[in-house]
Design a protein around this motif. Structure first.
Motif, PDB file in Angstrom:
ATOM      1  N   ASN A 116       1.109  -1.169   0.014  1.00 43.76           N
ATOM      2  CA  ASN A 116       0.137  -0.034   0.352  1.00 43.76           C
ATOM      3  C   ASN A 116       0.551   1.322   0.190  1.00 43.76           C
ATOM      4  O   ASN A 116       2.085   1.209   0.859  1.00 43.76           O
ATOM      5  N   VAL A 117       0.377   2.418  -0.739  1.00 45.93           N
ATOM      6  CA  VAL A 117       0.989   3.353  -0.721  1.00 45.93           C
ATOM      7  C   VAL A 117       0.469   4.910  -1.431  1.00 45.93           C
ATOM      8  O   VAL A 117      -0.656   4.152  -1.023  1.00 45.93           O
ATOM      9  N   ALA A 118       1.271   5.206  -0.643  1.00 46.35           N
ATOM     10  CA  ALA A 118      -0.177   6.783  -0.476  1.00 46.35           C
ATOM     11  C   ALA A 118       0.832   7.831  -1.718  1.00 46.35           C
ATOM     12  O   ALA A 118       1.393   7.752  -2.491  1.00 46.35           O
ATOM     13  N   ASN A 119      -0.186   8.816  -1.985  1.00 43.57           N
ATOM     14  CA  ASN A 119       0.194   9.644  -3.414  1.00 43.57           C
ATOM     15  C   ASN A 119       1.098  10.342  -3.341  1.00 43.57           C
ATOM     16  O   ASN A 119       2.262  11.424  -3.643  1.00 43.57           O
ATOM     17  N   THR A 120       0.600  11.799  -1.777  1.00 42.78           N
ATOM     18  CA  THR A 120       1.517  12.526  -1.438  1.00 42.78           C
ATOM     19  C   THR A 120       1.565  12.402  -0.135  1.00 42.78           C
ATOM     20  O   THR A 120       0.986  11.286   0.477  1.00 42.78           O
ATOM     21  N   THR A 121       2.615  13.372   0.349  1.00 43.95           N
ATOM     22  CA  THR A 121       2.784  13.501   2.636  1.00 43.95           C
ATOM     23  C   THR A 121       1.381  13.831   2.601  1.00 43.95           C
ATOM     24  O   THR A 121       1.484  13.313   3.952  1.00 43.95           O
ATOM     25  N   ALA A 122       0.759  14.536   1.940  1.00 45.52           N
ATOM     26  CA  ALA A 122      -0.942  15.153   2.575  1.00 45.52           C
ATOM     27  C   ALA A 122      -1.677  13.495   3.123  1.00 45.52           C
ATOM     28  O   ALA A 122      -2.529  13.781   3.142  1.00 45.52           O
ATOM     29  N   ASP A 123      -1.530  12.229   1.952  1.00 45.01           N
ATOM     30  CA  ASP A 123      -2.844  11.627   2.168  1.00 45.01           C
ATOM     31  C   ASP A 123      -1.705  10.442   3.304  1.00 45.01           C
ATOM     32  O   ASP A 123      -2.599   9.547   4.089  1.00 45.01           O
ATOM     33  N   VAL A 124      -0.807  10.756   3.889  1.00 44.30           N
ATOM     34  CA  VAL A 124       0.142   9.843   5.522  1.00 44.30           C
ATOM     35  C   VAL A 124      -0.825  10.281   6.650  1.00 44.30           C
ATOM     36  O   VAL A 124      -1.198   9.831   7.352  1.00 44.30           O
ATOM     37  N   GLY A 125      -0.321  12.254   6.912  1.00 45.31           N
ATOM     38  CA  GLY A 125      -0.804  12.258   8.312  1.00 45.31           C
ATOM     39  C   GLY A 125      -0.637  13.658   7.907  1.00 45.31           C
ATOM     40  O   GLY A 125       0.910  13.484   8.022  1.00 45.31           O
ATOM     41  N   PRO A 126      -0.142  14.199   9.635  1.00 45.42           N
ATOM     42  CA  PRO A 126       0.494  15.519   9.943  1.00 45.42           C
ATOM     43  C   PRO A 126       1.335  14.833  11.031  1.00 45.42           C
ATOM     44  O   PRO A 126       1.095  13.951  11.028  1.00 45.42           O
TER      45      PRO A 126
END
Length: 731
Positions: free
Chosen positions: A30-40
């Motif tokens: 599983n991956v995220a598209n940008t850092t904003a998809d990971v969390g603060p």
């Protein structure tokens, strides 16, 4: 053979698809598209303390006594691996040949006709016979029968038994002793590291405690967090402090350059996650092929079966670093927060708060400029894939602007104002967004309010004037924009450094207690601002007409109870008599300061009057227990005597001596009725005993007291115990 080619191709395709399907299931990622998809990521400085207030509690004091103790701890076995491999191949060929046979049949038919005539009594028989023969022949041909393909592996195709070593594998003795030497030296250095690390010329040490929190939006993201943190001198607050004349050390620190803070990641630089894994991995590959075909009446099959089996048994520690802190340069740290091992998802980033503590050496010049010196922390964070290390891209400018407009766009009051905002380039919009976000990161509400009021200094972006904010909505706006600030890879925070505390001790009589012949103690109450090394104390004792000075052996301070505890060597230890305490006194003074800016103000009486007190010695506790079942002694009139039973247990003294008061000892026996010697009305035992004492000269209603005294090897009393009995009339 065309059929064979078609079947082989189909089989290969099926095997390939099956293999690909299994690989896909095992390689799920599983991956995220940008850092904003990971969390603060939230970074703050929660605690700043002066180093001298905490350093004493940070010393580990490891008890690795000597090199022999270290030798037992080095070069351990860290993994056990057993591997078994089986490879078996079977090939089978069966052919069914065509079958042909002939069938023939011969048929014969006999027809017999007879006639009998009688003439003059004589019978005459006449007959005719006819024979008919038919011959038939049939030739039959039949295809061969396809035999069943044999898919059985070769005989005894099982895993070989592992061969265990009969002896342990040895370790090079030189390597082992070198490792033990390195371990012992490292432990000794660790015990002294806290003490020596803070000593740097022209710097004042502090303990800074940072907090880093990861708040992922999902619980299956395989990312490590990498953060860079740098510390710089902040603006400072308050007036420039005034100090006494500069010392030689102060003048040596004068410099026109602007020195940077010096960070030492001395405290908790690594946090390892250990999973003790017992893993049995079996990889089995089996490919079977069976083809049936028929060509011109010849039926056949070809069967092949191949098995590769690999079994590994592994027992080892699987280490995963959750926190690693290292220094990049004098004022910068590199911090890695590793993904945690999860049973269901592997290594993933989880919601967690990490504490990072470090030794911060601040240039003395910072303390000379402002009464409240301030440092500023700047951080940059990025997410890296825990498997391949790839950096996850951040949000682009358009995404940040869009997020900002959702929060602050309502404050663009008219269509004309909105049109002006829309006409701005993204660069100008981002500059305006930064004017709101940066004060939030620095917790500077005044600067945030100035931006919302349009109070612009020279060079501020004109876009700030497009927004019209109501004062009552500013706290809500601050809170909403904090979410954007938390998702930014660039963050900053400012914090004030605690200044040296003032020392104060109220005037009081110092109670000097003699603990023993070697040590004396004074406890002063209502003390403030005392830390290790910032005060000195000595006793000025009067002998005749001379004063003798005895420096303190140790100084400790209980901050909660505000107690200052001073310990001194007793004069009795040196063979001196007690001094004239009425003319003796205690002197407490601030310790000399190396730098004027780091020197505390003090309010301490010049001297304290002494009051001498000697702590009474505790009575020794005897090394035995004494008990009885009855405390009433029955007087026997027939024999004019009485008996009591004593239990003396847990005798650790060299001996116990028993005497009586209120009666005379007539005889003594143990519980086996063995006589015990009595000398001058005294009984002496050296082992635990149950004694039966027969007594003379007892009187009804009077008391009989039994006293047992313990004695050590030198015959010195260790203590005594007593039991009191009452004499009552009997038969």
């Amino acid at each position: 053979m065309k059929n064979l080619g078609k079947v082989s191709a189909a089989t290969a395709v099926l095997l390939l698809l099956a293999g690909c399907q299994n690989s896909k299931m095992l390689a799920q990622h599983n991956v995220a598209n940008t850092t904003a998809d990971v969390g603060p990521i939230l970074i703050s400085v929660n605690n700043i303390s002066r180093w001298d207030q905490v350093s004493g509690a940070l010393k580990p004091n490891f008890t690795l006594k000597d090199g022999d103790a270290a030798l037992n701890l080095v070069v351990p076995a860290t993994a056990k691996i057993q591997e078994q491999v089986l490879s078996a191949f079977a090939f089978n060929l069966g052919v069914g040949l065509p079958q042909s046979y002939s069938e023939s049949a011969k048929t014969k038919t006999l027809n017999l006709n007879q006639t009998t005539n009688t003439t003059e009594g004589v019978a005459t028989t006449t007959g005719t016979s006819t024979t008919t023969q038919n011959n038939t022949a049939t030739d039959t041909k039949k295809a061969g029968v396809v035999p069943t393909a044999n898919t059985v592996l070769p005989k005894d195709a099982t895993l070989p038994a592992g061969t265990a070593p009969t002896v342990d594998i040895g370790i090079d003795p030189m390597l082992k002793y070198q490792a033990a030497n390195a371990l012992y030296q490292e432990v000794q250095l660790l015990n002294r590291e806290v003490e020596f690390a803070a000593k740097r010329k022209c710097y004042v040490p502090y303990m800074v405690r940072m907090q880093i929190s990861t708040l992922p939006y999902r619980n299956d993201l395989p990312y490590d967090l990498h953060a860079k943190a740098s510390f710089f001198e902040g603006p400072g607050e308050g007036e420039t402090p005034t100090f006494a004349a500069k010392s030689i050390a102060d003048k040596a620190c004068d410099s026109k350059s602007s020195p940077l803070p010096y960070v030492v990641p001395l405290l908790v630089t690594d946090n390892l996650e250990k999973a003790v894994k017992s893993r049995a991995v079996e990889v089995a590959k089996q490919i079977g092929l069976a083809v049936n075909f028929m060509v011109k009446g010849v039926g056949a099959n070809i069967g092949a079966n191949n098995l590769d089996r690999d079994v590994k048994s592994i027992l080892a520690n699987d280490l995963n670093s959750l926190l690693t802190v290292s220094r990049m340069n004098d004022n910068s740290l590199y911090i890695r927060l590793g993904a945690s091992n999860q049973a269901s998802a592997g290594r993933t980033i989880v919601s967690k708060t990490y504490d990072v503590s470090l030794l911060m050496l601040v240039p003395i010049s910072y303390l000379e400029k402002h009464s409240i010196p301030i440092l500023t922390l700047y951080t940059h964070t990025e997410f890296r894939d825990s498997k391949d290390g790839a950096v996850l891209v951040g949000k682009d400018a358009a995404s940040v602007i869009s997020q900002f407009e959702k929060v602050a766009g309502r404050y663009l009051q008219t269509k004309e104002v909105r049109a002006k905002w829309e006409a701005l380039a993204n660069r100008d919009k981002m500059e305006a967004v930064g004017r709101f976000i940066l004060p939030i990161q620095q917790s500077n509400y005044g600067k945030f309010k100035a931006a919302t009021d349009g109070q612009m200094a020279s060079g501020e972006p004109p876009a700030l004037q497009l927004f019209t904010f109501k004062k009552e909505y500013l706290p809500s706006l601050w809170t909403s924009l904090s979410g954007i600030a938390a998702e930014s890879p660039f963050q900053s925070a400012s914090f004030a450094l605690p200044t040296v505390p003032d020392i104060s001790i109220v005037n009081q009589t110092a109670l000097l207690r003699e603990i023993n012949d070697k040590e004396m103690e004074i406890v002063l109450r209502e003390a403030e601002g005392v830390v290790a090394g910032n005060i000195s104390a000595h006793l000025k004792l009067r002998y005749g007409k001379e004063d003798y000075v005895f420096p303190s052996e140790s100084v400790t301070f209980d901050q909660t109870r505000r107690l200052l505890r001073l310990k001194f060597t007793s004069p009795v230890k040196w063979g001196l008599k007690k001094p004239d305490f009425a003319k003796s006194e205690l002197v407490v003074t601030p310790a000399p300061c190396l730098y004027s800016a780091d020197c505390p103000k003090s309010s301490i009486p010049s001297t304290f009057k002494l009051l001498y007190a000697k702590i009474p010695k505790n009575k020794p506790e005897p090394g035995f227990t004494l008990r009885t079942t009855l405390k009433e002694v029955i007087y026997r009139t027939t024999t004019a005597d009485a008996q009591i039973k004593l239990h003396i247990d847990k005798l650790t003294d060299a001996k116990a001596v028993i005497t009586l008061l209120g009666a005379e000892i007539k005889a003594v026996e143990d519980e086996n009725k063995k006589p015990i010697v009595v000398i001058k009305d005294t009984i002496t035992i050296t082992t635990p005993q149950t004694l039966i004492l027969t007594m003379n000269n007892v009187k009804v209603s009077k008391k009989v007291v039994v006293t047992v005294v313990g004695k050590d090897l030198k015959g010195v009393d260790t203590g005594q115990k007593k039991i009191e009995f009452t004499v009552v009339a009997g038969s």
